[in-house]
Each structure stands twice: as C-alpha cells, then as structure tokens.
Design a protein around this motif. Structure first.
Motif, PDB file in Angstrom:
ATOM      1  N   ARG A  25       0.828  -1.210   0.000  1.00  0.00           N
ATOM      2  CA  ARG A  25       0.000   0.000   0.000  1.00  0.00           C
ATOM      3  C   ARG A  25       0.862   1.260   0.000  1.00  0.00           C
ATOM      4  NH1 ARG A  25      -1.683   4.011   2.168  1.00  0.00           N
ATOM      5  NH2 ARG A  25      -0.511   3.817   4.063  1.00  0.00           N
ATOM      6  N   GLU A  26       1.897   1.277   0.844  1.00  0.00           N
ATOM      7  CA  GLU A  26       2.779   2.450   0.921  1.00  0.00           C
ATOM      8  C   GLU A  26       3.497   2.691  -0.399  1.00  0.00           C
ATOM      9  OE1 GLU A  26       5.450   2.495   4.269  1.00  0.00           O
ATOM     10  OE2 GLU A  26       3.837   1.918   5.645  1.00  0.00           O
ATOM     11  N   LEU A  27       3.988   1.640  -1.021  1.00  0.00           N
ATOM     12  CA  LEU A  27       4.677   1.802  -2.308  1.00  0.00           C
ATOM     13  C   LEU A  27       3.720   2.321  -3.374  1.00  0.00           C
ATOM     14  CD1 LEU A  27       6.925  -1.376  -2.275  1.00  0.00           C
ATOM     15  CD2 LEU A  27       7.729   0.992  -2.296  1.00  0.00           C
ATOM     16  N   LEU A  28       2.509   1.801  -3.398  1.00  0.00           N
ATOM     17  CA  LEU A  28       1.520   2.269  -4.374  1.00  0.00           C
ATOM     18  C   LEU A  28       1.114   3.716  -4.114  1.00  0.00           C
ATOM     19  CD1 LEU A  28      -0.693  -0.938  -4.486  1.00  0.00           C
ATOM     20  CD2 LEU A  28       0.637  -0.019  -6.396  1.00  0.00           C
ATOM     21  N   ALA A  29       1.008   4.093  -2.852  1.00  0.00           N
ATOM     22  CA  ALA A  29       0.600   5.460  -2.510  1.00  0.00           C
ATOM     23  C   ALA A  29       1.690   6.470  -2.827  1.00  0.00           C
ATOM     24  CB  ALA A  29       0.222   5.540  -1.033  1.00  0.00           C
ATOM     25  N   VAL A  34       4.446   3.592 -10.614  1.00  0.00           N
ATOM     26  CA  VAL A  34       5.399   2.485 -10.679  1.00  0.00           C
ATOM     27  C   VAL A  34       4.796   1.245 -10.025  1.00  0.00           C
ATOM     28  CG1 VAL A  34       7.686   1.687  -9.970  1.00  0.00           C
ATOM     29  CG2 VAL A  34       7.344   4.099 -10.547  1.00  0.00           C
ATOM     30  N   GLU A  35       4.751   0.150 -10.780  1.00  0.00           N
ATOM     31  CA  GLU A  35       4.257  -1.103 -10.212  1.00  0.00           C
ATOM     32  C   GLU A  35       5.333  -1.691  -9.310  1.00  0.00           C
ATOM     33  OE1 GLU A  35       2.697  -5.508 -11.621  1.00  0.00           O
ATOM     34  OE2 GLU A  35       2.938  -3.924 -13.107  1.00  0.00           O
ATOM     35  N   VAL A  66      -4.934  -6.148  -1.180  1.00  0.00           N
ATOM     36  CA  VAL A  66      -4.824  -4.715  -0.889  1.00  0.00           C
ATOM     37  C   VAL A  66      -6.165  -4.032  -1.179  1.00  0.00           C
ATOM     38  CG1 VAL A  66      -3.681  -2.544  -1.520  1.00  0.00           C
ATOM     39  CG2 VAL A  66      -2.331  -4.628  -1.250  1.00  0.00           C
ATOM     40  N   VAL A  67      -6.794  -4.389  -2.293  1.00  0.00           N
ATOM     41  CA  VAL A  67      -8.107  -3.827  -2.640  1.00  0.00           C
ATOM     42  C   VAL A  67      -9.140  -4.206  -1.588  1.00  0.00           C
ATOM     43  CG1 VAL A  67     -10.018  -3.950  -4.310  1.00  0.00           C
ATOM     44  CG2 VAL A  67      -7.671  -3.742  -5.124  1.00  0.00           C
ATOM     45  N   VAL A  68      -9.136  -5.470  -1.180  1.00  0.00           N
ATOM     46  CA  VAL A  68     -10.104  -5.953  -0.190  1.00  0.00           C
ATOM     47  C   VAL A  68      -9.973  -5.183   1.119  1.00  0.00           C
ATOM     48  CG1 VAL A  68     -10.633  -7.959   1.277  1.00  0.00           C
ATOM     49  CG2 VAL A  68     -10.461  -8.221  -1.204  1.00  0.00           C
ATOM     50  N   GLU A  69      -8.765  -4.768   1.459  1.00  0.00           N
ATOM     51  CA  GLU A  69      -8.565  -3.973   2.681  1.00  0.00           C
ATOM     52  C   GLU A  69      -8.899  -2.508   2.469  1.00  0.00           C
ATOM     53  OE1 GLU A  69      -4.961  -4.435   4.773  1.00  0.00           O
ATOM     54  OE2 GLU A  69      -5.758  -6.271   5.636  1.00  0.00           O
ATOM     55  N   ALA A  70      -8.627  -1.973   1.289  1.00  0.00           N
ATOM     56  CA  ALA A  70      -8.805  -0.540   1.041  1.00  0.00           C
ATOM     57  C   ALA A  70     -10.272  -0.140   0.922  1.00  0.00           C
ATOM     58  CB  ALA A  70      -8.042  -0.127  -0.214  1.00  0.00           C
ATOM     59  N   VAL A 110      -3.721   4.459  -4.503  1.00  0.00           N
ATOM     60  CA  VAL A 110      -3.560   3.010  -4.347  1.00  0.00           C
ATOM     61  C   VAL A 110      -4.592   2.289  -5.205  1.00  0.00           C
ATOM     62  CG1 VAL A 110      -3.751   1.082  -2.716  1.00  0.00           C
ATOM     63  CG2 VAL A 110      -2.533   3.166  -2.060  1.00  0.00           C
ATOM     64  N   ILE A 111      -5.849   2.665  -5.065  1.00  0.00           N
ATOM     65  CA  ILE A 111      -6.924   2.007  -5.820  1.00  0.00           C
ATOM     66  C   ILE A 111      -6.757   2.260  -7.319  1.00  0.00           C
ATOM     67  CG2 ILE A 111      -9.426   1.948  -6.213  1.00  0.00           C
ATOM     68  CD1 ILE A 111      -8.623   0.647  -3.603  1.00  0.00           C
ATOM     69  N   SER A 112      -6.470   3.499  -7.711  1.00  0.00           N
ATOM     70  CA  SER A 112      -6.307   3.833  -9.132  1.00  0.00           C
ATOM     71  C   SER A 112      -5.159   3.056  -9.749  1.00  0.00           C
ATOM     72  CB  SER A 112      -6.045   5.331  -9.302  1.00  0.00           C
ATOM     73  OG  SER A 112      -7.144   6.063  -8.875  1.00  0.00           O
ATOM     74  N   THR A 113      -4.053   2.989  -9.044  1.00  0.00           N
ATOM     75  CA  THR A 113      -2.897   2.267  -9.564  1.00  0.00           C
ATOM     76  C   THR A 113      -3.217   0.788  -9.708  1.00  0.00           C
ATOM     77  OG1 THR A 113      -1.373   3.862  -8.609  1.00  0.00           O
ATOM     78  CG2 THR A 113      -0.466   1.715  -9.176  1.00  0.00           C
ATOM     79  N   LEU A 114      -3.860   0.216  -8.698  1.00  0.00           N
ATOM     80  CA  LEU A 114      -4.212  -1.196  -8.774  1.00  0.00           C
ATOM     81  C   LEU A 114      -5.168  -1.471  -9.932  1.00  0.00           C
ATOM     82  CD1 LEU A 114      -4.527  -2.095  -5.015  1.00  0.00           C
ATOM     83  CD2 LEU A 114      -2.794  -2.903  -6.625  1.00  0.00           C
ATOM     84  N   ALA A 115      -6.105  -0.571 -10.179  1.00  0.00           N
ATOM     85  CA  ALA A 115      -7.033  -0.755 -11.298  1.00  0.00           C
ATOM     86  C   ALA A 115      -6.285  -0.751 -12.628  1.00  0.00           C
ATOM     87  CB  ALA A 115      -8.099   0.336 -11.281  1.00  0.00           C
ATOM     88  N   ALA A 116      -5.230   0.060 -12.706  1.00  0.00           N
ATOM     89  CA  ALA A 116      -4.457   0.144 -13.946  1.00  0.00           C
ATOM     90  C   ALA A 116      -3.503  -1.035 -14.119  1.00  0.00           C
ATOM     91  CB  ALA A 116      -3.674   1.455 -13.972  1.00  0.00           C
TER      92      ALA A 116
END
Length: 187
Positions: A25-29, A34-35, A66-70, A110-116
């Motif tokens: 989560r921290e890396l995505l935020a 960057v994946e 991560v999505v399930v927690e966010a 976090v959510i936007s990056t994961l969706a992409a």
C-alpha cells in the motif's frame, strides 16, 4: 527455522501478512506510476523476497488483498463523514470532501494504480459489490433531500469528485480544491 516475532505462529503469520500488505500500500501510494516488484515489497516489509510467496501466490492475489482492505476503509471514512451531518445536502458535501481527503492521503492513488496495473484484482463479486456500495451514503443523502433521479445526480457528483481528485493528484492545492467543491455542492 525462522524465528517468530509474535506469541504464536498464527499471530506471527498475520503480522507478516500485514507487513506485506502495508508495504504494498505504501509503495503504491508514494509511487502511483510504478508497479512495485516483490523484491521492493519484501525489502520494505523487512522480509526476503521468497517469503512473500508463503502469503500470496501471485501479484494479482496480493493486489486483490490490498483492494479488499482498502475498499472498506474508504467506505467507513465516507460513511463516518456523511453520518456526522444532519442535513441531506451537507451529507452530499461531506461525501465529496471525505473522498478528497482520501485522495490527499494517497488512498485513491492506491486504488487507481491497482485498477491500472492489476484489473484482475477487481474481478471478484465481493470487490465489485463493495466498490458499488461506496456511493450508498451519497445516493441516500440525495434521496433524503428529495432530489429527482438520485442515482443520476450521484454520478454527476462523482464526476465532480473525480475531476477534483485529478486536480489534487496533479498537484493542485488540496484546501482550495476542497473549498471549491464544498461551495459547488453546498452553497
């Protein structure tokens, strides 16, 4: 055998899993463009890279976790903000503002990056349902205000929120954007 750092093996495993999720989560935020690799996630969590596979079989599985927690955190923050208001239109403004606070805090990235990077993380009926329920407090506030077509108006409010989110993520002053959105939705 590795040493456990908790009172029991299950507690240790949960702490390790939490560390992996938080590191991801921290890396995505902090780096939404960057994946993160398993090596980066492991280093941030204080683990060896192969250790991640003891908790998550694949990147998609990790990203889905991560999505399930966010999503529940998102919903809880929005619900808390809207519930704190008495007037329906104040709830609408609180809904938008709570979302913008989450954007400013990096949660939306976090959510936007994961969706992409991992659309598969959202391919789950529970995730789809939870994502759909995020607008529940908004639609209810619009119904309570007597707004015709509350679902359509909710989509329009979300369009404002999404555009304001893009402004914030693009570097616009958070307080100015939040103030403008509040003025627009609850003059």
């Amino acid at each position: 055998m590795p040493r456990i750092t908790a009172a029991s093996v299950p507690e240790h495993r949960e702490a390790q899993r939490r560390a992996i999720l938080e590191a991801t989560r921290e890396l995505l935020a902090t780096r939404p463009d960057v994946e993160p690799t398993f090596a980066e996630i492991a280093a941030k969590a204080g683990l060896a890279r192969p250790s991640i596979y003891h908790y998550f079989a694949s990147r998609d599985e990790l990203f889905r976790a991560v999505v399930v927690e966010a999503l529940p955190r998102f919903r809880a923050a929005v619900t808390e903000a809207t519930d704190a208001q008495d007037e329906p239109m104040a709830k609408v403004a609180a809904y938008a503002d709570a979302n913008l606070v989450l954007v400013a805090d990096g949660e939306h990235a976090v959510i936007s990056t994961l969706a992409a990077i991992s659309p598969g993380a959202f391919d789950d009926s529970w995730v789809e349902e939870m994502h759909g329920r995020l607008t529940g407090p908004l639609v209810q506030a619009l119904r309570d205000a007597g707004v015709a077509e509350p679902e359509v108006v909710a989509e329009l409010v979300n369009a404002v929120v999404h555009r304001a989110s893009a402004l914030i993520e693009g570097g616009a002053d958070v307080d100015k954007v939040r103030t403008a959105v509040r003025a627009l939705l609850a003059p």
